[in-house]
Design a protein around this motif. Structure first.
Motif: not given
Length: 144
Positions: A83-90, A92-99
């Motif tokens: 359900e996730l585009s490549a841009a959305t996965r990126t 999400i990865r950046h938000e996970m890094a922020d957390v």
């Protein structure tokens, strides 16, 4: 604006080019939470931001970043990779890094060993949720 192909730059989805500062080297080999903590200490010290990094402020920032992590999943059926585009996965990865970075900084300020705390919590949860009683049951321990 497009990023150049220099080794110190990368291209973001919104076309902004950001250079990677020399104090944030690419991790080589095994990279631990302690290594990340040390890298964040340098990053914060270079910017004189420690004065703002009270436990309350870090916990607040962590909460905000966790909410931002949830946003791309809103209204999706399950949030599976299909359900996730490549841009959305990126994103999400950046938000996970922020957390993660705010959590590591908060643990540093409060002198918490995150790996030990996680192991302790897993042990406590094993007592609250005995396998034979909860297998396949998503209810909270107080509901059975």
């Amino acid at each position: 604006m497009s990023a150049s192909n220099d080794a110190g730059a990368f291209r973001m989805t919104d076309e902004l080019a950001l250079s990677v500062p020399p104090t944030t080297p690419e991790p080589q080999g095994a990279f631990s939470l302690g290594d990340l903590r040390d890298q964040l200490r340098v990053f914060v010290a270079e910017r004189d931001w420690a004065q703002f990094h009270t436990p309350k402020n870090l916990a607040s920032a962590l909460s905000v970043e966790a909410a931002e992590l949830l946003e791309p999943f809103q209204w999706l059926h399950s949030g599976s990779t299909e359900e996730l585009s490549a841009a959305t996965r990126t994103a999400i990865r950046h938000e996970m890094a922020d957390v993660l970075t705010y959590l590591v900084m908060l643990a540093d300020r409060l002198d918490v060993d995150l790996l030990a705390a996680a192991q302790e919590k897993i042990s406590l949860n094993a007592l609250k949720y005995p396998v034979m009683q909860v297998r396949g049951d998503a209810r909270k321990y107080s509901d059975y």
